[in-house]
Design an enzyme around this catalytic site. Structure first.
Site, PDB file in Angstrom:
ATOM      1  NE  ARG A 283      -2.845  -0.080   3.304  1.00  0.00           N
ATOM      2  CZ  ARG A 283      -4.046  -0.656   3.236  1.00  0.00           C
ATOM      3  NH1 ARG A 283      -5.043  -0.049   2.659  1.00  0.00           N
ATOM      4  NH2 ARG A 283      -4.252  -1.844   3.798  1.00  0.00           N
ATOM      5  NE  ARG A 320      -8.486  -0.662   1.129  1.00  0.00           N
ATOM      6  CZ  ARG A 320      -8.511   0.219   2.086  1.00  0.00           C
ATOM      7  NH1 ARG A 320      -8.942   1.449   1.837  1.00  0.00           N
ATOM      8  NH2 ARG A 320      -8.112  -0.065   3.300  1.00  0.00           N
ATOM      9  CE1 TYR A 324     -10.838  -5.348   4.333  1.00  0.00           C
ATOM     10  CE2 TYR A 324     -10.314  -3.675   2.697  1.00  0.00           C
ATOM     11  CZ  TYR A 324     -10.261  -4.985   3.135  1.00  0.00           C
ATOM     12  OH  TYR A 324      -9.612  -5.924   2.383  1.00  0.00           O
ATOM     13  CB  CYS A 351     -28.417  -3.944  -8.515  1.00  0.00           C
ATOM     14  SG  CYS A 351     -28.312  -3.611 -10.263  1.00  0.00           S
TER      15      CYS A 351
HETATM   16  N1  LLP Z   1       3.388  -8.966   3.090  1.00  0.00           N
HETATM   17  C1  LLP Z   1       2.407  -9.860   3.372  1.00  0.00           C
HETATM   18  C2  LLP Z   1       2.766 -11.207   3.763  1.00  0.00           C
HETATM   19  C3  LLP Z   1       1.069  -9.458   3.263  1.00  0.00           C
HETATM   20  O1  LLP Z   1       0.117 -10.334   3.540  1.00  0.00           O
HETATM   21  C4  LLP Z   1       0.753  -8.142   2.876  1.00  0.00           C
HETATM   22  C5  LLP Z   1      -0.638  -7.707   2.748  1.00  0.00           C
HETATM   23  C6  LLP Z   1       1.807  -7.268   2.580  1.00  0.00           C
HETATM   24  C7  LLP Z   1       3.107  -7.709   2.706  1.00  0.00           C
HETATM   25  C8  LLP Z   1       1.581  -5.850   2.120  1.00  0.00           C
HETATM   26  O2  LLP Z   1       0.918  -5.103   3.077  1.00  0.00           O
HETATM   27  P1  LLP Z   1       0.689  -3.512   2.841  1.00  0.00           P
HETATM   28  O3  LLP Z   1       2.032  -2.851   2.863  1.00  0.00           O
HETATM   29  O4  LLP Z   1       0.009  -3.364   1.557  1.00  0.00           O
HETATM   30  O5  LLP Z   1      -0.182  -3.124   3.993  1.00  0.00           O
HETATM   31  N2  LLP Z   1      -7.117  -5.616   1.156  1.00  0.00           N
HETATM   32  C9  LLP Z   1      -6.712  -4.936   2.364  1.00  0.00           C
HETATM   33  C10 LLP Z   1      -5.260  -5.146   2.670  1.00  0.00           C
HETATM   34  C11 LLP Z   1      -4.885  -6.603   2.790  1.00  0.00           C
HETATM   35  C12 LLP Z   1      -3.404  -6.788   2.999  1.00  0.00           C
HETATM   36  C13 LLP Z   1      -3.015  -8.206   2.836  1.00  0.00           C
HETATM   37  N3  LLP Z   1      -1.621  -8.469   3.009  1.00  0.00           N
HETATM   38  C14 LLP Z   1      -7.052  -3.458   2.226  1.00  0.00           C
HETATM   39  O6  LLP Z   1      -7.526  -3.029   1.199  1.00  0.00           O
HETATM   40  O7  LLP Z   1      -6.866  -2.702   3.171  1.00  0.00           O
END
Ligand code: LLP
Length: 423
Positions: A283, A320, A324, A351
Site C-alpha cells: 500500500r 474497500r 472495511y 444494484c
Molecule cells: N506482506 C504480506 C505477507 C502481506 O500479507 C501483505 C498484505 C503485505 C506484505 C503488504 O501489506 P501492505 O504494505 O500493503 O499493507 N485488502 C486490504 C489489505 C490486505 C493486505 C493483505 N496483506 C485493504 O484493502 O486494506
C-alpha cells in the site's frame, strides 16, 4: 469545507490553466475523455519515488507486495527501481513471470499454497518461498526431487502482536490463520523441522503483523519478538512484512517509507538483530500514487435527508468502503482548488444500497451531471480487488509521466466477459 488537501493527491499534481487537476503533466479532464471513466490514473514518478525510498532503506531486501496492485508494467517498474516482488498466488506469479522479472527476485507467499502453485514456483526457480504451515513443508518435500537444489525458504511466524487496524487486516495476533505461532512453541518446532530437511534451505524468518498500521512502534514490538526468537538461530534474513498505513482522508497522517525504515532499523539495532532486515510494502508504494476518475451520472437531492451523487463505477473498482468501512475524499477534477461546500453520499452504479464509495463526500456546490469526480489514494487494493459484479467492465489503468499518458491496462470488453463462458 476546505478544498481537497493537496497532500492526498499524487506527488506530481498541479493545477492546470482552467483550474483542472494535472497529474504527471497530464490533464485529468483529457484523460477522462480519452480513456473513458472510470479510470485509474497513476503518477509514475510517485510510484518510483516510493520504491526508491524502500530500496534506499533496505537495498535488495525491499520487496514489493504485488497484491496491492499488479500488472506487467507495474512489475517492471518496481523491479527497475531495484525491488524484489512478493507474489502470493500462482496468478500473481504468472503475471510477474510474464513481465520477465527474474524468478530469483520473486518471493512466493500464501497461507495455503497448493501443490500446483508450489510446483510452478519451483519450476520457475523463485528465489524464496515463505512457508506458512507444516503441510506446506510436506508438499515442498514431496516436490523437490533428490539431487535438486533445495529452495531457499523463510518461515512465516505469528509474533503475537495485535496491530491497531481493521480486524480483517490484522494478521500478527496469535488467533490467526497465518504462520507458525511463536508463543506456543510451534514456531520452534517448524525451525527444527525445516533445519533438518534436505528439501529446503532455511534462510530466515518472516512476519507480517497487519495492514494500514499507523503506529510504527507496533512494528518495533514485532521486531523485538522476532529478534528474540531469531537470535539463537543465526539465520541470515529477517523480514518484517509490509503494513505501513497511508493517509486516506483529511487529518490522517502517516510515516513515510523512509521514516518507517529508520524506525525499523533502529529497533533492530536496539534488539541486537544481526540478520539482514527486509520489508514488503504494498500500500505505501501504490496507494497515494493514483486517483480514480468517474463521471457523475445522477445527482439526487432528498430534501432534509441527503444528496446522492451516483458515478459510473462503484464497489467493483473500489470494494474497500464496503468491506472495511474505509473513508475516502472526493474532488471535482475541473476545479481542484475549489471550496467543497456540498456534502453528498457518493455511490456507484451497482444494484445495492451498500454500494458506497464515499459516505460523506465533499464537493464544490457547482458540481453537475457530466462532471469528472475523483477519489484520491485509490492506487492500492482497488484495481487488484476489483470485480465484474453486475458484469461491469473493469476500468483501464493509465501511467502518467512528464505529460505522457501510457495505457498499461485497457478497459475490459464484453468479449472479455464472455471469454470463459462456454455456453
Ligand atoms: N506482506 C504480506 C505477507 C502481506 O500479507 C501483505 C498484505 C503485505 C506484505 C503488504 O501489506 P501492505 O504494505 O500493503 O499493507 N485488502 C486490504 C489489505 C490486505 C493486505 C493483505 N496483506 C485493504 O484493502 O486494506
Amino acid at each position: 469545507m476546505n478544498p481537497i488537501p493537496w497532500y492526498l493527491l499524487p506527488d506530481n499534481s498541479t493545477v492546470g490553466p482552467s483550474g483542472q487537476l494535472i497529474i504527471g503533466g497530464c490533464d485529468t479532464l483529457e484523460l477522462a475523455a480519452e480513456f473513458g471513466t472510470p479510470v485509474f490514473v497513476y503518477d509514475e514518478d510517485h510510484l518510483r519515488d516510493r520504491c526508491r525510498q524502500a530500496v534506499d532503506a533496505f537495498g535488495r531486501h525491499a520487496t514489493y507486495a504485488t497484491k496491492a496492485f499488479l500488472c506487467t508494467a507495474m512489475a517492471k517498474l518496481v523491479h527497475e527501481e531495484g525491488m524484489r516482488l512478493d507474489v502470493a498466488t500462482g496468478g500473481e506469479l504468472a503475471v510477474a513471470l510474464a513481465a520477465d522479472i527474474p524468478p530469483t527476485d520473486l518471493v512466493l507467499h500464501g497461507n495455503n499454497k497448493s501443490r500446483r502453485e508450489l510446483a510452478e514456483a519451483l519450476d520457475a526457480g523463485v528465489g524464496r518461498i515463505v512457508v506458512d504451515s507444516f503441510e506446506e513443508l510436506d508438499r515442498i518435500e514431496s516436490l523437490v526431487t533428490e539431487g535438486a537444489t533445495p529452495p531457499k525458504v523463510l518461515l512465516r511466524l505469528t509474533p503475537g502482536i495485535k496491530a491497531e487496524t481493521h480486524e480483517f487486516i490484522t494478521t500478527g495476533q496469535d488467533d490467526s490463520k497465518f504462520g507458525f505461532t511463536v508463543s506456543s512453541g510451534i514456531a520452534t518446532q517448524a525451525v527444527q523441522r525445516a533445519s533438518a530437511s534436505d528439501s529446503v534451505e532455511l534462510i530466515g524468518v518472516h512476519c507480517h503483523i497487519g495492514s494500514q498500521v499507523f503506529q510504527v512502534d507496533n512494528f518495533a514490538k514485532a521486531l523485538e519478538v522476532m529478534g528474540r526468537f531469531a537470535e539463537p538461530l543465526n539465520l541470515p534474513e529477517l523480514v518484517i512484512g509490509g503494513g505501513l498505513g497511508v493517509a486516506y482522508i483529511e487529518g490522517e497522517e502517516a510515516a513515510t517509507i523512509s521514516q518507517w525504515g529508520t524506525t525499523l532499523k533502529k529497533a533492530a539495532a536496539d534488539v541486537g538483530i544481526t540478520s539482514e532486515l527486509g520489508i514488503e510494502p504494498g500500500r505505501s508504494i501504490t496507494a497515494a500514487a493514483a486517483v480514480t476518475l468517474y463521471e457523475a451520472g445522477t445527482i439526487k437531492h432528498l430534501e432534509g435527508i441527503r444528496t446522492y451523487l451516483a458515478v459510473d463505477g462503484g464497489m467493483s473498482d473500489n470494494p474497500r468502503p464496503v468491506l472495511y468501512g474505509s473513508g475516502y475524499e472526493t474532488f471535482l477534477a475541473r476545479d481542484i482548488a475549489a471550496e467543497r461546500t456540498l456534502t453528498a453520499k457518493v455511490v456507484g452504479k451497482h444494484c445495492e444500497s451498500g454500494d458506497v464509495l464515499v459516505r460523506e463526500g465533499k464537493l464544490p456546490a457547482s458540481v453537475k451531471v457530466g462532471d469528472i469526480i475523483g477519489t484520491p489514494v485509490t492506487g492500492a487494493y482497488g484495481h487488484s480487488m476489483g470485480s465484474n459484479y453486475n458484469k461491469v467492465l473493469r476500468p483501464p489503468v493509465v501511467f502518467c509521466k512528464d505529460g505522457n499518458a501510457r495505457l498499461v491496462v485497457r478497459r475490459e470488453t464484453y468479449d472479455d466477459l464472455l471469454a470463459t463462458d462456454l455456453g
